[in-house]
Design a protein around this motif. Structure first.
Motif, PDB file in Angstrom:
ATOM      1  N   LEU A  52       0.825  -1.208   0.000  1.00 49.40           N
ATOM      2  CA  LEU A  52       0.000   0.000   0.000  1.00 49.40           C
ATOM      3  C   LEU A  52       0.860   1.260   0.000  1.00 49.40           C
ATOM      4  N   PHE A  53       1.856   1.323   0.872  1.00 46.30           N
ATOM      5  CA  PHE A  53       2.741   2.490   0.908  1.00 46.30           C
ATOM      6  C   PHE A  53       3.543   2.616  -0.389  1.00 46.30           C
ATOM      7  N   GLY A  54       3.908   1.495  -0.992  1.00 48.79           N
ATOM      8  CA  GLY A  54       4.616   1.540  -2.271  1.00 48.79           C
ATOM      9  C   GLY A  54       3.758   2.151  -3.366  1.00 48.79           C
ATOM     10  N   ILE A  55       2.477   1.804  -3.394  1.00 45.25           N
ATOM     11  CA  ILE A  55       1.567   2.382  -4.387  1.00 45.25           C
ATOM     12  C   ILE A  55       1.430   3.884  -4.157  1.00 45.25           C
ATOM     13  N   ILE A  56       1.310   4.295  -2.897  1.00 50.09           N
ATOM     14  CA  ILE A  56       1.193   5.723  -2.592  1.00 50.09           C
ATOM     15  C   ILE A  56       2.464   6.465  -2.990  1.00 50.09           C
ATOM     16  N   CYS A  57       3.629   5.866  -2.719  1.00 47.33           N
ATOM     17  CA  CYS A  57       4.903   6.487  -3.105  1.00 47.33           C
ATOM     18  C   CYS A  57       5.005   6.653  -4.616  1.00 47.33           C
ATOM     19  N   MET A  58       4.622   5.617  -5.350  1.00 48.49           N
ATOM     20  CA  MET A  58       4.681   5.705  -6.811  1.00 48.49           C
ATOM     21  C   MET A  58       3.721   6.765  -7.345  1.00 48.49           C
ATOM     22  N   ALA A  59       2.525   6.841  -6.766  1.00 47.38           N
ATOM     23  CA  ALA A  59       1.536   7.804  -7.235  1.00 47.38           C
ATOM     24  C   ALA A  59       1.973   9.234  -6.944  1.00 47.38           C
ATOM     25  N   LEU A 117      12.082   6.508  -7.212  1.00 42.30           N
ATOM     26  CA  LEU A 117      11.134   5.636  -7.913  1.00 42.30           C
ATOM     27  C   LEU A 117      11.753   4.295  -8.281  1.00 42.30           C
ATOM     28  N   PHE A 118      13.033   4.273  -8.589  1.00 47.29           N
ATOM     29  CA  PHE A 118      13.699   3.000  -8.854  1.00 47.29           C
ATOM     30  C   PHE A 118      13.615   2.087  -7.641  1.00 47.29           C
ATOM     31  N   VAL A 119      13.925   2.628  -6.474  1.00 55.13           N
ATOM     32  CA  VAL A 119      13.874   1.842  -5.238  1.00 55.13           C
ATOM     33  C   VAL A 119      12.448   1.399  -4.939  1.00 55.13           C
ATOM     34  N   VAL A 120      11.488   2.311  -5.084  1.00 50.54           N
ATOM     35  CA  VAL A 120      10.096   1.997  -4.768  1.00 50.54           C
ATOM     36  C   VAL A 120       9.571   0.897  -5.683  1.00 50.54           C
ATOM     37  N   VAL A 121       9.804   1.031  -6.979  1.00 49.20           N
ATOM     38  CA  VAL A 121       9.279   0.047  -7.933  1.00 49.20           C
ATOM     39  C   VAL A 121       9.976  -1.303  -7.772  1.00 49.20           C
ATOM     40  N   THR A 122      11.281  -1.306  -7.585  1.00 51.66           N
ATOM     41  CA  THR A 122      12.003  -2.566  -7.399  1.00 51.66           C
ATOM     42  C   THR A 122      11.544  -3.282  -6.131  1.00 51.66           C
ATOM     43  N   ASN A 129      14.124  22.368  -1.047  1.00 54.31           N
ATOM     44  CA  ASN A 129      14.361  23.765  -1.434  1.00 54.31           C
ATOM     45  C   ASN A 129      13.662  24.166  -2.722  1.00 54.31           C
ATOM     46  N   ILE A 130      12.861  23.289  -3.292  1.00 50.52           N
ATOM     47  CA  ILE A 130      12.169  23.582  -4.542  1.00 50.52           C
ATOM     48  C   ILE A 130      10.827  24.236  -4.222  1.00 50.52           C
ATOM     49  N   ILE A 131      10.527  25.281  -4.944  1.00 50.13           N
ATOM     50  CA  ILE A 131       9.214  25.920  -4.815  1.00 50.13           C
ATOM     51  C   ILE A 131       8.554  25.834  -6.183  1.00 50.13           C
ATOM     52  N   GLY A 132       7.357  25.309  -6.199  1.00 48.98           N
ATOM     53  CA  GLY A 132       6.654  25.245  -7.468  1.00 48.98           C
ATOM     54  C   GLY A 132       5.886  23.954  -7.633  1.00 48.98           C
ATOM     55  N   TYR A 133       5.668  23.627  -8.901  1.00 51.77           N
ATOM     56  CA  TYR A 133       4.826  22.504  -9.276  1.00 51.77           C
ATOM     57  C   TYR A 133       5.383  21.175  -8.756  1.00 51.77           C
ATOM     58  N   GLY A 134       4.542  20.391  -8.108  1.00 52.13           N
ATOM     59  CA  GLY A 134       4.886  19.043  -7.692  1.00 52.13           C
ATOM     60  C   GLY A 134       5.582  18.934  -6.358  1.00 52.13           C
ATOM     61  N   ARG A 135       5.872  20.065  -5.699  1.00 54.55           N
ATOM     62  CA  ARG A 135       6.628  20.010  -4.456  1.00 54.55           C
ATOM     63  C   ARG A 135       5.881  19.231  -3.369  1.00 54.55           C
ATOM     64  N   SER A 136       4.625  19.563  -3.153  1.00 56.84           N
ATOM     65  CA  SER A 136       3.892  18.943  -2.043  1.00 56.84           C
ATOM     66  C   SER A 136       3.692  17.441  -2.268  1.00 56.84           C
ATOM     67  N   ALA A 137       3.414  17.033  -3.500  1.00 53.14           N
ATOM     68  CA  ALA A 137       3.234  15.606  -3.780  1.00 53.14           C
ATOM     69  C   ALA A 137       4.539  14.842  -3.585  1.00 53.14           C
ATOM     70  N   ILE A 148       7.084  15.776  -1.621  1.00 46.54           N
ATOM     71  CA  ILE A 148       7.383  15.731  -0.184  1.00 46.54           C
ATOM     72  C   ILE A 148       6.551  14.621   0.464  1.00 46.54           C
ATOM     73  N   ALA A 149       5.276  14.513   0.069  1.00 42.38           N
ATOM     74  CA  ALA A 149       4.421  13.436   0.587  1.00 42.38           C
ATOM     75  C   ALA A 149       4.987  12.074   0.206  1.00 42.38           C
ATOM     76  N   ALA A 150       5.519  11.947  -1.015  1.00 45.37           N
ATOM     77  CA  ALA A 150       6.141  10.684  -1.433  1.00 45.37           C
ATOM     78  C   ALA A 150       7.324  10.353  -0.531  1.00 45.37           C
ATOM     79  N   GLY A 151       8.130  11.357  -0.191  1.00 43.33           N
ATOM     80  CA  GLY A 151       9.264  11.124   0.698  1.00 43.33           C
ATOM     81  C   GLY A 151       8.822  10.706   2.093  1.00 43.33           C
TER      82      GLY A 151
END
Length: 177
Positions: free
Chosen positions: A58-65, A79-84, A138-146, A148-151
């Motif tokens: 379940l956490f792997g699917i959330i990380c990939m998404a 993503l390499f680590v998550v998918v493997t 340190n990134i500001i902009g598109y995709g940052r929050s998603a 960070i959630a993946a991390g």
């Protein structure tokens, strides 16, 4: 030592097994293609290691998404680590679900093999979630929050894999092998 209960498929409505084989074209005998050797071990997924495997998936699917698409270099590694790890966990889940350990009579130390696999996944997840969070901090902009959630979910999955490694280690030590 963990005990496993095997749940068999109800075949009361199936045709009774016959001792003869059916004949194909030109009177050639066809082998019986029954799958009576398949036994679903659903009971394993009610144990702590089984529940941990489901949590890891379940956490792997959330990380990939959350981390897809990989917009930074660190996310490629994450993503390499998550998918493997996800693929390896799916394979181990099928090993337990189908009872492959019991069906295949191979000289494999299954517990040690899974312990090594899960330990390596734990170590790689530790590196991957740090890289993911450091890449996006340190990134500001598109995709940052998603991302960070993946991390953060990578951190949670690291903890789930660490717990799985611990329980496999305890099982390996108690088996005396």
């Amino acid at each position: 030592m963990m005990t496993e209960t095997v749940v068999t498929v109800d075949q009361s409505h199936a045709a009774p097994p016959s001792s003869t084989t059916a004949t194909g074209p030109a009177g050639q005998a066809k082998p019986d293609n029954s799958l009576n050797w398949i036994k679903f071990n659903v009971q394993y997924f009610t144990s702590i290691p089984g529940i941990l495997k489901l949590v890891q998936l379940l956490f792997g699917i959330i990380c990939m998404a959350c981390a897809s698409p990989a917009l930074l270099g660190g996310t490629h590694w994450f993503l390499f680590v998550v998918v493997t790890s996800f693929i390896a966990t799916v394979l181990w889940s099928f090993v337990y679900l189908l009872g492959i350990r019991e069906v295949l009579n191979l000289p494999i130390n299954w517990i040690l093999t899974e312990l090594l696999n899960t330990g390596i996944a734990t170590f790689l997840y530790f590196i991957a979630f740090i890289v993911q969070l450091a890449s996006w901090s340190n990134i500001i902009g598109y995709g940052r929050s998603a991302n960070i959630a993946a991390g953060v979910f990578g951190l949670f999955n690291f903890l789930a894999y660490a717990a799985g490694t611990y329980f496999l280690y305890v099982e390996h030590k108690s088996s005396g092998v």
